[in-house]
Design a protein around this motif. Structure first.
Motif, PDB file in Angstrom:
ATOM      1  N   PRO A   1      -7.069  80.254  58.945  1.00 37.49           N
ATOM      2  CA  PRO A   1      -8.032  79.816  57.928  1.00 37.49           C
ATOM      3  C   PRO A   1      -7.335  79.277  56.676  1.00 37.49           C
ATOM      4  O   PRO A   1      -6.162  79.546  56.436  1.00 37.49           O
ATOM      5  CB  PRO A   1      -8.793  81.102  57.607  1.00 37.49           C
ATOM      6  CG  PRO A   1      -7.799  82.184  57.846  1.00 37.49           C
ATOM      7  CD  PRO A   1      -6.945  81.708  59.011  1.00 37.49           C
ATOM      8  N   TRP A   2      -8.079  78.508  55.888  1.00 38.43           N
ATOM      9  CA  TRP A   2      -7.613  78.056  54.587  1.00 38.43           C
ATOM     10  C   TRP A   2      -7.525  79.270  53.675  1.00 38.43           C
ATOM     11  O   TRP A   2      -8.266  80.238  53.837  1.00 38.43           O
ATOM     12  CB  TRP A   2      -8.580  77.040  54.007  1.00 38.43           C
ATOM     13  CG  TRP A   2      -8.589  75.725  54.725  1.00 38.43           C
ATOM     14  CD1 TRP A   2      -9.247  75.441  55.892  1.00 38.43           C
ATOM     15  CD2 TRP A   2      -7.934  74.529  54.345  1.00 38.43           C
ATOM     16  NE1 TRP A   2      -9.022  74.139  56.246  1.00 38.43           N
ATOM     17  CE2 TRP A   2      -8.234  73.545  55.318  1.00 38.43           C
ATOM     18  CE3 TRP A   2      -7.129  74.176  53.270  1.00 38.43           C
ATOM     19  CZ2 TRP A   2      -7.737  72.253  55.245  1.00 38.43           C
ATOM     20  CZ3 TRP A   2      -6.647  72.876  53.196  1.00 38.43           C
ATOM     21  CH2 TRP A   2      -6.945  71.941  54.175  1.00 38.43           C
TER      22      TRP A   2
ATOM     23  N   GLU B   1      -4.136  78.156  65.004  1.00 39.28           N
ATOM     24  CA  GLU B   1      -4.730  77.735  63.743  1.00 39.28           C
ATOM     25  C   GLU B   1      -5.239  78.936  62.959  1.00 39.28           C
ATOM     26  O   GLU B   1      -5.752  79.890  63.518  1.00 39.28           O
ATOM     27  CB  GLU B   1      -5.878  76.762  64.004  1.00 39.28           C
ATOM     28  CG  GLU B   1      -5.404  75.420  64.480  1.00 39.28           C
ATOM     29  CD  GLU B   1      -6.532  74.415  64.587  1.00 39.28           C
ATOM     30  OE1 GLU B   1      -7.714  74.805  64.516  1.00 39.28           O
ATOM     31  OE2 GLU B   1      -6.222  73.229  64.734  1.00 39.28           O
TER      32      GLU B   1
ATOM     33  N   HIS C   1      -7.492  75.573  60.219  1.00 37.88           N
ATOM     34  CA  HIS C   1      -8.738  75.227  60.910  1.00 37.88           C
ATOM     35  C   HIS C   1      -9.332  73.949  60.341  1.00 37.88           C
ATOM     36  O   HIS C   1      -9.212  73.684  59.142  1.00 37.88           O
ATOM     37  CB  HIS C   1      -9.790  76.328  60.734  1.00 37.88           C
ATOM     38  CG  HIS C   1      -9.476  77.588  61.464  1.00 37.88           C
ATOM     39  ND1 HIS C   1      -9.396  77.653  62.830  1.00 37.88           N
ATOM     40  CD2 HIS C   1      -9.238  78.840  61.013  1.00 37.88           C
ATOM     41  CE1 HIS C   1      -9.108  78.894  63.189  1.00 37.88           C
ATOM     42  NE2 HIS C   1      -8.999  79.628  62.106  1.00 37.88           N
ATOM     43  N   GLU C   2     -10.004  73.204  61.175  1.00 32.51           N
ATOM     44  CA  GLU C   2     -10.757  72.050  60.710  1.00 32.51           C
ATOM     45  C   GLU C   2     -12.127  72.569  60.288  1.00 32.51           C
ATOM     46  O   GLU C   2     -13.063  72.617  61.079  1.00 32.51           O
ATOM     47  CB  GLU C   2     -10.886  71.003  61.819  1.00 32.51           C
ATOM     48  CG  GLU C   2     -11.499  69.710  61.358  1.00 32.51           C
ATOM     49  CD  GLU C   2     -11.451  68.640  62.437  1.00 32.51           C
ATOM     50  OE1 GLU C   2     -11.464  67.462  62.080  1.00 32.51           O
ATOM     51  OE2 GLU C   2     -11.399  68.975  63.634  1.00 32.51           O
ATOM     52  N   SER C   3     -12.202  73.025  59.059  1.00 35.16           N
ATOM     53  CA  SER C   3     -13.444  73.638  58.589  1.00 35.16           C
ATOM     54  C   SER C   3     -13.724  73.195  57.164  1.00 35.16           C
ATOM     55  O   SER C   3     -12.802  72.823  56.446  1.00 35.16           O
ATOM     56  CB  SER C   3     -13.341  75.161  58.661  1.00 35.16           C
ATOM     57  OG  SER C   3     -12.370  75.634  57.758  1.00 35.16           O
TER      58      SER C   3
ATOM     59  N   ARG D   1      -3.415  69.774  57.546  1.00 35.62           N
ATOM     60  CA  ARG D   1      -3.912  70.799  58.469  1.00 35.62           C
ATOM     61  C   ARG D   1      -2.963  70.975  59.641  1.00 35.62           C
ATOM     62  O   ARG D   1      -2.678  72.092  60.072  1.00 35.62           O
ATOM     63  CB  ARG D   1      -5.301  70.423  59.000  1.00 35.62           C
ATOM     64  CG  ARG D   1      -6.444  70.884  58.206  1.00 35.62           C
ATOM     65  CD  ARG D   1      -7.784  70.705  58.907  1.00 35.62           C
ATOM     66  NE  ARG D   1      -7.867  69.615  59.862  1.00 35.62           N
ATOM     67  CZ  ARG D   1      -7.617  69.721  61.173  1.00 35.62           C
ATOM     68  NH1 ARG D   1      -7.258  70.866  61.702  1.00 35.62           N
ATOM     69  NH2 ARG D   1      -7.725  68.668  61.967  1.00 35.62           N
TER      70      ARG D   1
ATOM     71  N   SER E   1      -1.103  74.372  60.339  1.00 31.32           N
ATOM     72  CA  SER E   1      -1.960  74.982  61.364  1.00 31.32           C
ATOM     73  C   SER E   1      -3.224  75.591  60.759  1.00 31.32           C
ATOM     74  O   SER E   1      -3.489  76.777  60.916  1.00 31.32           O
ATOM     75  CB  SER E   1      -1.191  76.041  62.153  1.00 31.32           C
ATOM     76  OG  SER E   1      -0.113  75.460  62.825  1.00 31.32           O
TER      77      SER E   1
END
Length: 173
Positions: free
Chosen positions: A38-39, A36, A113-115, A107, A111
């Motif tokens: 980052p956005w 994963e 992050h769940e952020s 997501r 891949s």
């Protein structure tokens, strides 16, 4: 069948049920095996695209429809997704449940992050910011959000439509 030396019957061990769903720990929509990442922009970076921010603020169904069409890879249209989003909003007021599903799907596809927190919390607390972030992410990945999935495919093929391969006829009499 399974008898011990005491001649007592023991049933066979249960076999795992075949459901067709992979049980390897992957989420149902995970397509990428990469780690994963980052956005590309933060949740509150709405100033990066002011025009989309304004559209999302006044009519989030448009932004949601554009996102859904790309994430679904053209299987649903922008108009249909936007209309369903509006219907859910008018009937239940819980449109964030529907839109968080697409955030999770996106997501998994890319891949990400769940952020900054769980997808449903992001959409329930910051619906407009979440939609803007998803829109910017797809835009930075090379999608022209205004033209839809099919036109983006054609643009990747340099103006040529992607045609299915020729298939020879099957058995005939």
């Amino acid at each position: 069948m399974y008898e011990s030396k005491d001649n007592v019957y023991y049933p066979p061990p249960p076999q795992p049920v075949t459901t067709g769903i992979p049980m390897t720990g992957m989420t149902p929509f995970q397509v990428s095996s990469q780690a994963e990442g980052p956005w590309s922009t933060g949740l509150c970076n709405c100033c990066d695209d002011v025009s989309n921010c304004c559209v999302t603020c006044f009519c989030p169904c448009i932004t949601f429809g554009q996102i859904a069409e790309i994430v679904d890879r053209g299987s649903t249209s922008c108009g249909a997704s936007g209309a369903l989003y509006t219907l859910i909003l008018c009937v239940t007021g819980c449109h964030c449940i529907y839109s968080c599903f697409y955030r999770s799907k996106m997501r998994a596809q890319y891949s990400l992050h769940e952020s900054p927190c769980n997808d449903c919390l992001v959409h329930c607390c910051c619906e407009h910011c979440a939609l803007c972030q998803e829109y910017r992410e797809l835009k930075r990945r090379g999608f022209n959000m205004d033209i839809g999935w099919q036109a983006n495919l054609e643009n990747q093929g340099h103006g040529q439509a992607v045609l299915p391969p020729n298939v020879q006829a099957g058995m005939t009499r």
